[in-house]
Design a protein around this motif. Structure first.
Motif, mmCIF file in Angstrom:
data_model
loop_
_atom_site.group_PDB
_atom_site.id
_atom_site.type_symbol
_atom_site.label_atom_id
_atom_site.label_comp_id
_atom_site.label_asym_id
_atom_site.label_seq_id
_atom_site.Cartn_x
_atom_site.Cartn_y
_atom_site.Cartn_z
ATOM 1 N N CYS A 185 0.827 -1.209 0.000
ATOM 2 C CA CYS A 185 0.000 0.000 0.000
ATOM 3 C C CYS A 185 0.861 1.259 0.000
ATOM 4 C CB CYS A 185 -0.938 -0.009 1.205
ATOM 5 S SG CYS A 185 -2.246 -1.259 1.105
ATOM 6 N N SER A 186 1.955 1.226 0.744
ATOM 7 C CA SER A 186 2.853 2.379 0.771
ATOM 8 C C SER A 186 3.497 2.586 -0.587
ATOM 9 C CB SER A 186 3.924 2.176 1.847
ATOM 10 O OG SER A 186 3.351 2.143 3.140
ATOM 11 N N THR A 190 11.095 -0.112 0.301
ATOM 12 C CA THR A 190 10.797 0.609 1.531
ATOM 13 C C THR A 190 11.593 1.891 1.726
ATOM 14 O OG1 THR A 190 10.412 -1.584 2.498
ATOM 15 C CG2 THR A 190 10.433 0.264 4.004
ATOM 16 N N VAL A 191 12.745 2.026 1.103
ATOM 17 C CA VAL A 191 13.547 3.248 1.277
ATOM 18 C C VAL A 191 12.747 4.501 0.908
ATOM 19 C CG1 VAL A 191 15.563 4.527 0.452
ATOM 20 C CG2 VAL A 191 15.785 2.122 1.082
ATOM 21 N N PRO A 192 12.076 4.543 -0.271
ATOM 22 C CA PRO A 192 11.286 5.752 -0.559
ATOM 23 C C PRO A 192 10.142 5.966 0.426
ATOM 24 C CG PRO A 192 10.942 4.063 -2.251
ATOM 25 C CD PRO A 192 12.080 3.608 -1.421
ATOM 26 N N THR A 193 9.580 4.869 0.947
ATOM 27 C CA THR A 193 8.525 5.003 1.958
ATOM 28 C C THR A 193 9.081 5.606 3.237
ATOM 29 O OG1 THR A 193 7.287 3.113 1.068
ATOM 30 C CG2 THR A 193 6.841 3.739 3.343
ATOM 31 N N LEU A 194 10.270 5.169 3.645
ATOM 32 C CA LEU A 194 10.910 5.711 4.841
ATOM 33 C C LEU A 194 11.170 7.210 4.668
ATOM 34 C CD1 LEU A 194 12.262 5.290 7.601
ATOM 35 C CD2 LEU A 194 14.368 4.699 6.376
ATOM 36 N N LEU A 195 11.645 7.602 3.503
ATOM 37 C CA LEU A 195 11.892 9.025 3.243
ATOM 38 C C LEU A 195 10.585 9.809 3.223
ATOM 39 C CD1 LEU A 195 14.558 8.644 0.422
ATOM 40 C CD2 LEU A 195 14.967 9.497 2.750
ATOM 41 N N ARG A 196 9.540 9.177 2.693
ATOM 42 C CA ARG A 196 8.248 9.858 2.584
ATOM 43 C C ARG A 196 7.667 10.195 3.960
ATOM 44 N NH1 ARG A 196 3.952 11.559 3.464
ATOM 45 N NH2 ARG A 196 1.906 11.227 2.542
ATOM 46 N N ILE A 197 7.871 9.307 4.961
ATOM 47 C CA ILE A 197 7.291 9.546 6.294
ATOM 48 C C ILE A 197 8.257 10.253 7.241
ATOM 49 C CG2 ILE A 197 5.746 7.574 6.089
ATOM 50 C CD1 ILE A 197 7.600 6.019 7.957
ATOM 51 N N PHE A 228 -4.046 7.603 6.703
ATOM 52 C CA PHE A 228 -3.424 6.327 7.067
ATOM 53 C C PHE A 228 -2.003 6.191 6.515
ATOM 54 C CE2 PHE A 228 -8.037 5.456 6.933
ATOM 55 C CZ PHE A 228 -8.222 5.042 8.247
ATOM 56 N N SER A 229 -1.541 7.190 5.796
ATOM 57 C CA SER A 229 -0.246 7.101 5.124
ATOM 58 C C SER A 229 0.897 6.850 6.100
ATOM 59 C CB SER A 229 0.015 8.380 4.329
ATOM 60 O OG SER A 229 1.270 8.335 3.702
ATOM 61 N N TYR A 230 0.953 7.614 7.197
ATOM 62 C CA TYR A 230 2.064 7.502 8.132
ATOM 63 C C TYR A 230 2.006 6.197 8.920
ATOM 64 C CZ TYR A 230 2.338 12.393 6.891
ATOM 65 O OH TYR A 230 2.416 13.563 6.170
ATOM 66 N N ALA A 231 0.813 5.790 9.327
ATOM 67 C CA ALA A 231 0.674 4.534 10.072
ATOM 68 C C ALA A 231 1.083 3.354 9.201
ATOM 69 C CB ALA A 231 -0.768 4.366 10.553
ATOM 70 N N CYS A 232 0.624 3.358 7.963
ATOM 71 C CA CYS A 232 0.955 2.265 7.036
ATOM 72 C C CYS A 232 2.449 2.269 6.725
ATOM 73 C CB CYS A 232 0.141 2.412 5.751
ATOM 74 S SG CYS A 232 0.308 1.038 4.604
#
Length: 585
Positions: free
Chosen positions: A116-117, A447-454, A471-475
């Motif tokens: 989802c992220s 996951t690296v771009p997700t980590l940067l995004r949050i 729900f973006s940050y929780a996910c």
């Protein structure tokens, strides 16, 4: 220095039809954003082309994938039946039935968070190099080149090992079926190697076809996936011969859901080790991201295809493995059978030889379709990264074939590397490392771009039309936590201490981390001189400043020619003289 600053406009050439696209007026963050750049195109553009142009890339592919056909490719890459069959070594062989029942369910929670992220990221950056492109856009400027380099290479290792690992699994099943019909047959590694090379060669031919052909082929393979999975499930439950062996039709709940720890680790670590199977099986959900430049309505269809692949694949995979858990006769015998393939050995426990051959053949056919689907995704990754000079001889891999309009050079480069990787099978258990690379490499790059995004880009990220909202940050936090936990676990061997012999070693530590070390060293030694992150490949003269764009508009209008404005480019209208009579787009 931003890539856009490298673009020097040639003397302006006025076309009879001119489209003016203002990058800053598009709700997108790109290598051209923030410097008042206008893109001039000599034809009207739709929203998809406006998006890819704003990201800094030419529209080089035909957008002949729809939501369904994009899902078809990714579902074929997922290849539930052959993926489950190929990875039973890491689920059934580690924790028994628990590895394919409740262990699988727990693993799917983390996988869905990652999916989802990623879907949210893909809506914001719908380009075939999306993972590493997004990393560069979301990272601190000082580190964008290094981080995008790491993500790009990590994802490429996943893609380039996908087809050979699936081909190896397919060849293993074919040879196991042959042993059933010819008990005197003696399995040799070179038999498996040559068969794997032949299967992947045929897959490369299909992967080189035009986009429309690939869409049709993968739509058919998706239907085959669903039909064969259903037939196999029905026969497995209704056509098994357990009662003829003096057993009950199905196992009890305690057996079907029970843990049988076959590792040297505690039960908790044992279950975590089985997640390698679900992670590898489900890693194909990123394929729609790599096909975004060939998909219509990409900002919506791409994330939807990602979520559909992960959710539908996860549910069907669980149901199918649940059926296996309730019908398997002996986990130990299936894992240690002389056939050398747990899935075929399992079928041989509960079915007649004729049914084993039929159901086993389903897995073989789907493994083949999965292999060429993996090649399709891998070629797009090599192509997109080569546009930015990430690889040796990039200019060759970044070419689109003029006949098929697909990156044929990239397909065959990946095939050749896969042939070399398959030589690992002569090293015994070392061949298993290509499965582990597919698991650990994919989720690191996902996951690296997700980590940067949050974190760093929490307030600057511009979400696309498909997003997770509140729900973006929780996910994202759940996804990053899951991957952080699994990175070391995926490097654990099944046995430890004196039991961990070279033949039983988890060679992921060498194959993946050794390869990543070489990639990072190369970056610091030389590549940093030629690679500074994603860059635009738009031709000189097509990207201009605001004043130059105004001059073009006025010149075209005064010549009584047509001026079009890109989607969402309302600001450009304010720069046109009031007396101008132009057609709006």
């Amino acid at each position: 220095m931003p890539a856009s600053q490298h673009l020097e406009a040639d003397p302006l050439v006025i076309k009879s039809t001119q489209t003016v696209l203002s990058v800053d007026d598009m709700p997108i963050e790109s290598v051209l954003s923030g410097v008042d750049r206008k893109i001039l195109v000599d034809h009207p553009v739709d929203h998809d082309e406006a998006v890819i142009l704003s990201l800094g890339y030419k529209q080089e592919f035909r957008r002949e994938f729809s939501l369904f056909t994009t899902f078809g490719v990714s579902f074929s890459v997922l290849g539930l039946l052959p993926s489950i069959a190929s990875t039973l070594w890491y689920s059934l062989a580690y924790a028994g039935n628990a590895g394919i029942t409740w262990g699988y369910l727990i693993g799917m929670v983390g996988v869905m968070a990652v999916a989802c992220s990623m879907a949210e990221i893909s809506s914001a950056f719908p380009t075939s190099g999306g993972l590493y492109y997004a990393t560069a856009m979301l990272a601190p400027p000082k580190y964008k080149a290094l981080l995008s380099w790491i993500v790009g290479w990590s994802n490429y290792f996943v893609q380039v090992t996908g087809a050979p690992s699936v081909g190896y699994g397919c060849a293993s099943m074919i040879l196991a079926l042959n042993q059933i019909t010819h008990p005197d047959y003696v399995f040799e590694n070179w038999h498996c190697y040559l068969l794997t090379v032949a299967l992947t060669f045929l897959g490369a031919i299909i992967a080189s076809a035009p986009t429309k052909w690939i869409a049709y082929i993968n739509s058919g393979s998706t239907i085959l996936n669903l039909v064969f999975l259903f037939i196999s499930f029905v026969v497995m439950l209704g056509g098994n011969n357990r009662t003829e062996q003096g057993l009950s039709k199905f196992n009890s709940n305690s057996i079907a859901w029970g843990i049988d720890n076959q590792t040297d680790w505690p039960d908790g670590i044992c279950i975590l080790l089985t997640f390698m199977a679900v992670i590898w099986t489900m890693s194909g959900f990123d394929s729609p991201f790599h096909l975004a430049e060939e998909c219509s309505n990409a900002q919506v269809a791409t994330p939807r295809a990602i979520v559909m692949t992960a959710s539908i694949g996860g549910i069907l995979g669980f149901v199918f493995q649940l059926g296996m858990a309730y019908t398997i006769v002996s986990v130990e015998d299936a894992v240690n059978d002389e056939l050398g393939q747990p899935y075929i050995a399992y079928l041989n426990q509960i079915m007649t030889q004729e049914r084993v051959l039929a159901i086993g053949s389903f897995a073989v056919v789907l493994a083949f379709t999965m292999s060429f689907s993996c090649m399709i995704a891998a070629s797009r990754v090599l192509f997109s990264y080569s546009r930015d000079n990430c690889f040796p001889l990039s200019r060759y891999w970044a070419k689109v074939n003029t006949i098929t309009r697909t990156p044929v050079n990239a397909v065959w480069a990946n095939w050749f590397i896969g042939v070399l990787l398959c030589l690992l099978m002569f090293g015994g258990v070392a061949i298993d490392a290509i499965f582990s690379v597919g698991a650990i490499g994919s989720f690191i790059s996902f996951t690296v771009p997700t980590l940067l995004r949050i974190t760093y880009a929490r307030k600057t990220f511009i979400p696309g039309p498909w997003n997770l909202g509140k729900f973006s940050y929780a996910c994202g936090t759940l996804a990053c936590s899951f991957v952080l936990l699994m990175i070391p676990v995926l490097n654990f061997p099944q046995y430890r201490g004196a039991d961990n012999t070279p033949d039983l070693m988890n060679w992921t530590v060498v194959v993946y981390w050794g390869s990543m070390l070489l990639a990072v060293l190369w970056f610091f030694v030389y590549a940093h001189k030629i690679y500074s992150g994603p860059k635009s490949n738009l031709e000189k003269g097509t990207v201009v400043s605001g004043n130059e764009a105004t001059q073009v508009i006025e010149a075209v209008v005064s010549s009584n020619h047509d001026v079009h404005f890109g989607p969402d480019d309302d600001a450009a209208l304010e720069k046109i003289p009031e007396k101008a009579d132009y057609p709006e787009n």
